[in-house]
Design an enzyme around this catalytic site. Sequence first.
Site, PDB file in Angstrom:
ATOM      1  N   ARG A 181       9.075  47.429  -8.723  1.00 49.93           N
ATOM      2  CA  ARG A 181      10.032  47.808  -7.680  1.00 49.93           C
ATOM      3  C   ARG A 181      10.711  46.581  -7.099  1.00 49.93           C
ATOM      4  O   ARG A 181      11.920  46.570  -6.859  1.00 49.93           O
ATOM      5  CB  ARG A 181       9.322  48.614  -6.592  1.00 49.93           C
ATOM      6  N   CYS A 238       7.645  45.527   2.907  1.00 52.52           N
ATOM      7  CA  CYS A 238       7.153  46.378   1.817  1.00 52.52           C
ATOM      8  C   CYS A 238       8.103  47.560   1.696  1.00 52.52           C
ATOM      9  O   CYS A 238       9.313  47.410   1.873  1.00 52.52           O
ATOM     10  CB  CYS A 238       5.721  46.825   2.085  1.00 52.52           C
TER      11      CYS A 238
END
Length: 282
Positions: A181, A238
């Site tokens: 990601r 995050c």
Amino acid sequence: MTDSPLVSAEWLMENIDAPDLRVIDASWYPSWASPSNAGRDTYARGHIPGAVYFDIDEIADTTSDLPHMMPDSVKFSSRIRKLGVGDGNRIVVYDANDFFASARVWWMFRHMGHKDVYVLDGGLRAWQGAGGELEDLPPVVTGGRHFTPRVRSDLIKTMEQMQTLAATSAAPILDARPSGRFNGVEAEPRAGLSSGHIPGSVNIPSSALIGSDGKLVDKAHLEVLLGKCRSSPAVATCGSGVSAAVIALALAELGNYDVAVYDGSWTEWASHADNPVQKADA
């Protein structure tokens, strides 16, 4: 207590009956990976005796379009008092999912100025492994203790502050998401979000900080991964501000208790088309 932000299951067993100690279950699972209320259901099936449940989706700024954003000090204090937690309490937070979201709750208390807060290393698994019993009934909460917030604004970052950091490289930005990601080669779990990362940020997957036993890896391993930030300002990010707190916790274990969390994290950053996105092939 200890200079570490962690306590062991053995320590908790020896001290669980101390009158000033409060135990908080922060078990939480991402909505895109587990059924709704999975964390609360885990708590209901069995928790450390006397533990109260902290729901990061409820003790949050529920007026925001972003998930589990930090609430203001008034709401936080009110909810904490209802859990029977207040000034003068030592707090131990744990979860059943490898620091999701015990590290987040630990950081929330620190952001609100409460220093006497710790995380159970290894969580519920460590407690059971050490022979700890569970109960499935909620404890009787005795309220009345006041919680005085002393907000540390330096421990939380806004999108505007992150835009400045990305442009100036004034402090390291550490991203806790999986490398796929971060590098933009795997899809984000939230619909409509592109993958990639904030320009200039460094990938430190939270999974690399947690051993197979569910405990934080040893200091030597943490030093290899995070040693460059052990004595300097840093910001953790995050997907939505949960696993970022694992980085903050790990750096606290190395002695740096001043790591900030970008609360909106990638969910906010990638939702704004004007924000630059970097990928591995950039």
